[in-house]
Motif scaffolding. Structure first.
Motif, PDB file in Angstrom:
ATOM      1  N   GLN A   1       0.978  -0.999  -0.471  1.00  0.00           N
ATOM      2  CA  GLN A   1       0.144   0.391  -0.373  1.00  0.00           C
ATOM      3  C   GLN A   1       0.345   1.171  -0.346  1.00  0.00           C
ATOM      4  O   GLN A   1       0.778   2.314  -0.717  1.00  0.00           O
ATOM      5  CB  GLN A   1      -1.080  -0.240   1.038  1.00  0.00           C
ATOM      6  CG  GLN A   1      -1.846   1.564   1.253  1.00  0.00           C
ATOM      7  CD  GLN A   1      -2.607   1.545   0.370  1.00  0.00           C
ATOM      8  OE1 GLN A   1      -3.344   0.219  -0.894  1.00  0.00           O
ATOM      9  NE2 GLN A   1      -3.990   2.541   0.185  1.00  0.00           N
ATOM     10  N   ASN A   2       1.865   0.934   0.659  1.00  0.00           N
ATOM     11  CA  ASN A   2       2.574   2.418   0.713  1.00  0.00           C
ATOM     12  C   ASN A   2       3.706   2.293  -0.337  1.00  0.00           C
ATOM     13  O   ASN A   2       3.387   3.590  -1.575  1.00  0.00           O
ATOM     14  CB  ASN A   2       4.676   2.063   1.673  1.00  0.00           C
ATOM     15  CG  ASN A   2       4.668   3.133   1.863  1.00  0.00           C
ATOM     16  OD1 ASN A   2       4.604   4.161   2.117  1.00  0.00           O
ATOM     17  ND2 ASN A   2       5.942   2.926   2.676  1.00  0.00           N
ATOM     18  N   TYR A   3       4.255   1.778  -1.622  1.00  0.00           N
ATOM     19  CA  TYR A   3       4.406   1.610  -2.768  1.00  0.00           C
ATOM     20  C   TYR A   3       2.675   2.577  -3.752  1.00  0.00           C
ATOM     21  O   TYR A   3       3.495   3.355  -4.836  1.00  0.00           O
ATOM     22  CB  TYR A   3       4.847   0.441  -3.313  1.00  0.00           C
ATOM     23  CG  TYR A   3       6.141  -0.265  -2.717  1.00  0.00           C
ATOM     24  CD1 TYR A   3       7.671   0.343  -2.798  1.00  0.00           C
ATOM     25  CD2 TYR A   3       5.810  -1.243  -2.446  1.00  0.00           C
ATOM     26  CE1 TYR A   3       8.582  -0.154  -2.542  1.00  0.00           C
ATOM     27  CE2 TYR A   3       7.643  -2.388  -1.698  1.00  0.00           C
ATOM     28  CZ  TYR A   3       8.192  -1.305  -1.668  1.00  0.00           C
ATOM     29  OH  TYR A   3       9.920  -1.701  -1.377  1.00  0.00           O
ATOM     30  N   LEU A   4       2.032   1.861  -3.655  1.00  0.00           N
ATOM     31  CA  LEU A   4       1.048   2.289  -4.327  1.00  0.00           C
ATOM     32  C   LEU A   4       0.827   3.873  -3.929  1.00  0.00           C
ATOM     33  O   LEU A   4       0.960   4.750  -4.977  1.00  0.00           O
ATOM     34  CB  LEU A   4      -0.749   1.557  -4.200  1.00  0.00           C
ATOM     35  CG  LEU A   4      -1.209   1.852  -4.478  1.00  0.00           C
ATOM     36  CD1 LEU A   4      -1.672   1.645  -6.139  1.00  0.00           C
ATOM     37  CD2 LEU A   4      -2.811   1.012  -3.737  1.00  0.00           C
ATOM     38  N   TRP A   5       0.277   3.831  -2.897  1.00  0.00           N
ATOM     39  CA  TRP A   5       0.688   5.611  -2.600  1.00  0.00           C
ATOM     40  C   TRP A   5       1.595   6.606  -3.133  1.00  0.00           C
ATOM     41  O   TRP A   5       1.665   7.296  -3.711  1.00  0.00           O
ATOM     42  CB  TRP A   5       0.407   5.634  -0.870  1.00  0.00           C
ATOM     43  CG  TRP A   5       0.277   7.547  -0.659  1.00  0.00           C
ATOM     44  CD1 TRP A   5       0.680   7.966   0.613  1.00  0.00           C
ATOM     45  CD2 TRP A   5      -0.489   8.401  -0.901  1.00  0.00           C
ATOM     46  NE1 TRP A   5       0.291   9.189   0.275  1.00  0.00           N
ATOM     47  CE2 TRP A   5      -0.617   9.356  -0.603  1.00  0.00           C
ATOM     48  CE3 TRP A   5      -1.787   8.535  -2.183  1.00  0.00           C
ATOM     49  CZ2 TRP A   5      -1.471  10.664  -0.687  1.00  0.00           C
ATOM     50  CZ3 TRP A   5      -1.891   9.758  -2.742  1.00  0.00           C
ATOM     51  CH2 TRP A   5      -1.690  10.895  -1.874  1.00  0.00           C
ATOM     52  N   TRP A   6       2.530   5.767  -2.574  1.00  0.00           N
ATOM     53  CA  TRP A   6       4.426   7.123  -3.386  1.00  0.00           C
ATOM     54  C   TRP A   6       3.837   6.808  -5.133  1.00  0.00           C
ATOM     55  O   TRP A   6       4.133   7.897  -5.490  1.00  0.00           O
ATOM     56  CB  TRP A   6       5.306   6.655  -2.755  1.00  0.00           C
ATOM     57  CG  TRP A   6       4.922   6.916  -0.730  1.00  0.00           C
ATOM     58  CD1 TRP A   6       4.520   6.489  -0.248  1.00  0.00           C
ATOM     59  CD2 TRP A   6       5.802   8.343  -1.256  1.00  0.00           C
ATOM     60  NE1 TRP A   6       4.824   7.360   1.170  1.00  0.00           N
ATOM     61  CE2 TRP A   6       6.066   8.613   0.535  1.00  0.00           C
ATOM     62  CE3 TRP A   6       7.041   9.365  -1.868  1.00  0.00           C
ATOM     63  CZ2 TRP A   6       5.894   9.478   1.294  1.00  0.00           C
ATOM     64  CZ3 TRP A   6       7.285  10.376  -1.103  1.00  0.00           C
ATOM     65  CH2 TRP A   6       7.131   9.941   0.495  1.00  0.00           C
ATOM     66  N   GLN A   7       4.016   6.064  -5.209  1.00  0.00           N
ATOM     67  CA  GLN A   7       4.002   6.261  -6.528  1.00  0.00           C
ATOM     68  C   GLN A   7       2.975   5.923  -7.691  1.00  0.00           C
ATOM     69  O   GLN A   7       3.172   6.752  -8.443  1.00  0.00           O
ATOM     70  CB  GLN A   7       3.911   4.467  -6.766  1.00  0.00           C
ATOM     71  CG  GLN A   7       6.016   3.344  -7.067  1.00  0.00           C
ATOM     72  CD  GLN A   7       6.592   3.592  -7.873  1.00  0.00           C
ATOM     73  OE1 GLN A   7       6.891   4.300  -8.271  1.00  0.00           O
ATOM     74  NE2 GLN A   7       8.144   2.724  -7.498  1.00  0.00           N
ATOM     75  N   GLU A   8       1.571   5.864  -6.947  1.00  0.00           N
ATOM     76  CA  GLU A   8       0.530   6.408  -8.227  1.00  0.00           C
ATOM     77  C   GLU A   8       0.133   7.486  -7.995  1.00  0.00           C
ATOM     78  O   GLU A   8      -0.629   7.871  -8.468  1.00  0.00           O
ATOM     79  CB  GLU A   8      -0.555   5.188  -8.569  1.00  0.00           C
ATOM     80  CG  GLU A   8       0.507   4.037  -8.704  1.00  0.00           C
ATOM     81  CD  GLU A   8       0.855   4.543 -10.435  1.00  0.00           C
ATOM     82  OE1 GLU A   8       0.119   5.249 -10.537  1.00  0.00           O
ATOM     83  OE2 GLU A   8       1.120   3.936 -10.665  1.00  0.00           O
ATOM     84  N   GLY A   9       0.350   8.206  -6.044  1.00  0.00           N
ATOM     85  CA  GLY A   9      -0.677   9.097  -5.567  1.00  0.00           C
ATOM     86  C   GLY A   9       0.173  10.576  -5.411  1.00  0.00           C
ATOM     87  O   GLY A   9       0.486  10.829  -6.239  1.00  0.00           O
ATOM     88  N   ARG A  10       0.925  10.081  -4.140  1.00  0.00           N
ATOM     89  CA  ARG A  10       1.727  11.253  -3.576  1.00  0.00           C
ATOM     90  C   ARG A  10       2.472  11.894  -4.966  1.00  0.00           C
ATOM     91  O   ARG A  10       2.505  13.377  -4.402  1.00  0.00           O
ATOM     92  CB  ARG A  10       2.209  10.812  -2.628  1.00  0.00           C
ATOM     93  CG  ARG A  10       3.077  11.423  -1.734  1.00  0.00           C
ATOM     94  CD  ARG A  10       3.619  10.943   0.149  1.00  0.00           C
ATOM     95  NE  ARG A  10       3.741  12.140   1.070  1.00  0.00           N
ATOM     96  CZ  ARG A  10       4.383  11.412   2.091  1.00  0.00           C
ATOM     97  NH1 ARG A  10       2.963  10.754   2.581  1.00  0.00           N
ATOM     98  NH2 ARG A  10       4.014  12.837   3.151  1.00  0.00           N
ATOM     99  N   THR A  11       3.227  11.307  -5.540  1.00  0.00           N
ATOM    100  CA  THR A  11       4.127  12.110  -5.870  1.00  0.00           C
ATOM    101  C   THR A  11       3.703  13.119  -6.708  1.00  0.00           C
ATOM    102  O   THR A  11       3.641  14.538  -7.050  1.00  0.00           O
ATOM    103  CB  THR A  11       4.774  11.033  -7.369  1.00  0.00           C
ATOM    104  OG1 THR A  11       5.967  10.834  -6.545  1.00  0.00           O
ATOM    105  CG2 THR A  11       6.216  11.870  -7.831  1.00  0.00           C
ATOM    106  N   ARG A  12       2.573  12.765  -7.100  1.00  0.00           N
ATOM    107  CA  ARG A  12       1.613  14.125  -8.842  1.00  0.00           C
ATOM    108  C   ARG A  12       1.020  14.914  -7.648  1.00  0.00           C
ATOM    109  O   ARG A  12       0.581  15.879  -7.682  1.00  0.00           O
ATOM    110  CB  ARG A  12       0.393  12.622  -8.938  1.00  0.00           C
ATOM    111  CG  ARG A  12       1.050  11.860  -9.844  1.00  0.00           C
ATOM    112  CD  ARG A  12       0.045  11.065 -10.925  1.00  0.00           C
ATOM    113  NE  ARG A  12      -1.442  11.923 -11.437  1.00  0.00           N
ATOM    114  CZ  ARG A  12      -1.916  11.297 -11.359  1.00  0.00           C
ATOM    115  NH1 ARG A  12      -1.663   9.729 -11.946  1.00  0.00           N
ATOM    116  NH2 ARG A  12      -2.972  12.310 -12.024  1.00  0.00           N
ATOM    117  N   VAL A  13       0.484  14.702  -6.472  1.00  0.00           N
ATOM    118  CA  VAL A  13       0.291  15.438  -5.670  1.00  0.00           C
ATOM    119  C   VAL A  13       0.534  16.274  -4.832  1.00  0.00           C
ATOM    120  O   VAL A  13       0.193  17.461  -5.152  1.00  0.00           O
ATOM    121  CB  VAL A  13      -0.841  14.817  -3.977  1.00  0.00           C
ATOM    122  CG1 VAL A  13      -0.837  15.805  -2.915  1.00  0.00           C
ATOM    123  CG2 VAL A  13      -2.056  13.778  -4.443  1.00  0.00           C
TER     124      VAL A  13
END
Length: 370
Positions: free
Chosen positions: A309-321
Motif C-alpha cells: 500500500q505504501n508503494y501504491l500511494w507513493w508511486q501512483e498518488g503522492r508524487t503527483r499530488v
C-alpha cells in the motif's frame, strides 16, 4: 532532572524527539534533550549524508536512530524493481481514476520514471533492509537504536550493547512491552493511540501506567498526545521517566514538512488526525485527506498489506499530488495534538515551552496537595 533516562544518556531533560529532519535532531540534543532520526522513506545514501551532517553539527551531544523493522511482512522484495508490473492493476487504476477525477495532472513522461526510482530507493521496510541500514549507522557515534514496529532481534540488541549503544522499542500493549524487555531492550516507549504514525488502540492515559507496571523497574517513555508541558507532567506522574514526541516538532521552523502541509496542520482540529491503513497498509494516524476518504466510499477496494500500500500511494498518488501542492490530498503522519499546532516557532522555544508548562503544572499540583 534526577531521572534514569537522563543518567542513561547524559542529557539534561528526558525529552526524546523523533523526527525525519536532521535539523530537529540536532537542535533538540543541543537544547538538552535527545534527538532521534527517523529513517523511514530515506535511501541509504540519504541516511549516510544526514548522519554525517548531524555528526558535524551536534557538538558531541548524543543522538539516536529510529527504524521500521516489522517481524511479519509480506515478501515484496521484487516489487522494488518493477512496482508498476507487480502492484494489482485494479488498485493502480483506482488511484489513477481518483486523481484524474480530482484534476491532478499526470507526471511528465520524461520525469516519471526517475521520480519513481528515487521514491523506491527510500522504501526500506523489510527486516533485511533495516538491518543493513543499522549496520551502516553503527559506523557513526549513535547512542540509541529504537525499533518502531515490534521487538528488535536479540542478536541486534547484543551487538548494539557491545558497542555501547542503547536499544529501545515502541509498544502499544503491555504484552508487547514485555517482549521488548525479554529480548534485552534498555527501555520501552509506550505509545498511546493519540500518536502520529503507526500506533495501536489504547489511549495514553490507560496505556502508560499499565506498561510501567508490566515492565518495572525498566524505564518507560510516554508517547502519544504529548504536545504540551502539562502532558509531559502527566507522563511523569503516571510513572514514565520521560516523553517521546514526534508531532510536536512538525510546527517548528526547522521541520521537514512543506509550507503547504504545515499550513494545513495549523488549520486542523484534533479530530483531523485520523487512523487509516491507506498510507502504509498498517494502522497509521495521519492528517485527514481526500486519498484516505476515497477508500471509505462504496465500491472502494480494500487497502493492500504493508508495504505494498505504501508503494501504491507513493508511486501512483503522492508524487503527483505533492508536485502540484493539491491541498485536499496533502497529508503527513501527525497525532491528535495537531489541533494544538497553531504557529511556527523554533525547536529551542518548543523545548523551553514544554519545560515551563511542566513546572507550572508541578507548582499547581504542589499547591493542591499542600
Amino acid at each position: 532532572m534526577k531521572n534514569r533516562m537522563c543518567e542513561m544518556f547524559g542529557i539534561d531533560v528526558p525529552i526524546f524527539a523523533f523526527s525525519h529532519c536532521r535539523d530537529v535532531v540536532v537542535e533538540v540534543s543541543k537544547a538538552g534533550g535527545m534527538g532521534v532520526l527517523g529513517m523511514a522513506r530515506m535511501s541509504p545514501d540519504q541516511v549516510e549524508a544526514d548522519l554525517k551532517w548531524i555528526d558535524d553539527h551536534i557538538e558531541g551531544k548524543p543522538y539516536g536512530i529510529d527504524v521500521l523493522m516489522p517481524q511479519k511482512i509480506d515478501d515484496v522484495s521484487e516489487m522494488k524493481y518493477d512496482p508498476d508490473e507487480l502492484l494489482p492493476k485494479e488498485h493502480v487504476q483506482f488511484v489513477r481514476d481518483m486523481l484524474e477525477k480530482a484534476g491532478i495532472p499526470e507526471l511528465p513522461t520524461d520525469e516519471a520514471a526517475e521520480l519513481k526510482r528515487e521514491i523506491v530507493k527510500g522504501m526500506n521496510f523489510t527486516p533485511r533492509e533495516s538491518l543493513e541500514m543499522i549496520d551502516a549507522c553503527m559506523k557513526h557515534p549513535i547512542k540509541l537504536i529504537v525499533n518502531a514496529l515490534g521487538s528488535p532481534p536479540k542478536s541486534l540488541v547484543e551487538e548494539a550493547h557491545a558497542r555501547g549503544i542503547k536499544v529501545g522499542a515502541l509498544a502499544g500493549k503491555p504484552r508487547h512491552a514485555i517482549k521488548h524487555r525479554d529480548v534485552g531492550c534498555d527501555f520501552v516507549v509506550a505509545v498511546g493511540t493519540e500518536a502520529g504514525g503507526h500506533t495501536g488502540e489504547l489511549s495514553s492515559m490507560v496505556l502508560w501506567p499499565s506498561i510501567v507496571d508490566a515492565v518495572a523497574p525498566m524505564p518507560v517513555l510516554g508517547a502519544g498526545g504529548v504536545g504540551r508541558g502539562r502532558q509531559m507532567a502527566a507522563a511523569l506522574v503516571l510513572g514514565c521517566e520521560g516523553i517521546w514526541a514526534g508531532s510536536l516538532w512538525l510546527k517548528t521552523a526547522q521541520s521537514e514538512v512543506t509550507p503547504e502541509i504545515k499550513a494545513k496542520m495549523f488549520e486542523a482540529e484534533h479530530s483531523d488526525s485520523i487512523m487509516t491503513t491507506t498510507v502504509t497498509g498498517k494502522p497509521c494516524r495521519t492528517l485527514n485527506n481526500a486519498f484516505s476518504r476515497a477508500y471509505d466510499a462504496p465500491g472502494a477496494p480494500d487497502t493492500l498489506p504493508a508495504p505494498a500500500q505504501n508503494y501504491l500511494w507513493w508511486q501512483e498518488g503522492r508524487t503527483r499530488v505533492e508536485r502540484v501542492r493539491a491541498k485536499e490530498f496533502l497529508t503527513y503522519p501527525v497525532g491528535q495534538v495537531v489541533g494544538d499546532l497553531q504557529e511556527e516557532i523554533s525547536v529551542k522555544e518548543t523545548v523551553y515551552d514544554l519545560l515551563n508548562e511542566m513546572l507550572d503544572a508541578k507548582e499547581r499540583l504542589d499547591e493542591m496537595i499542600s
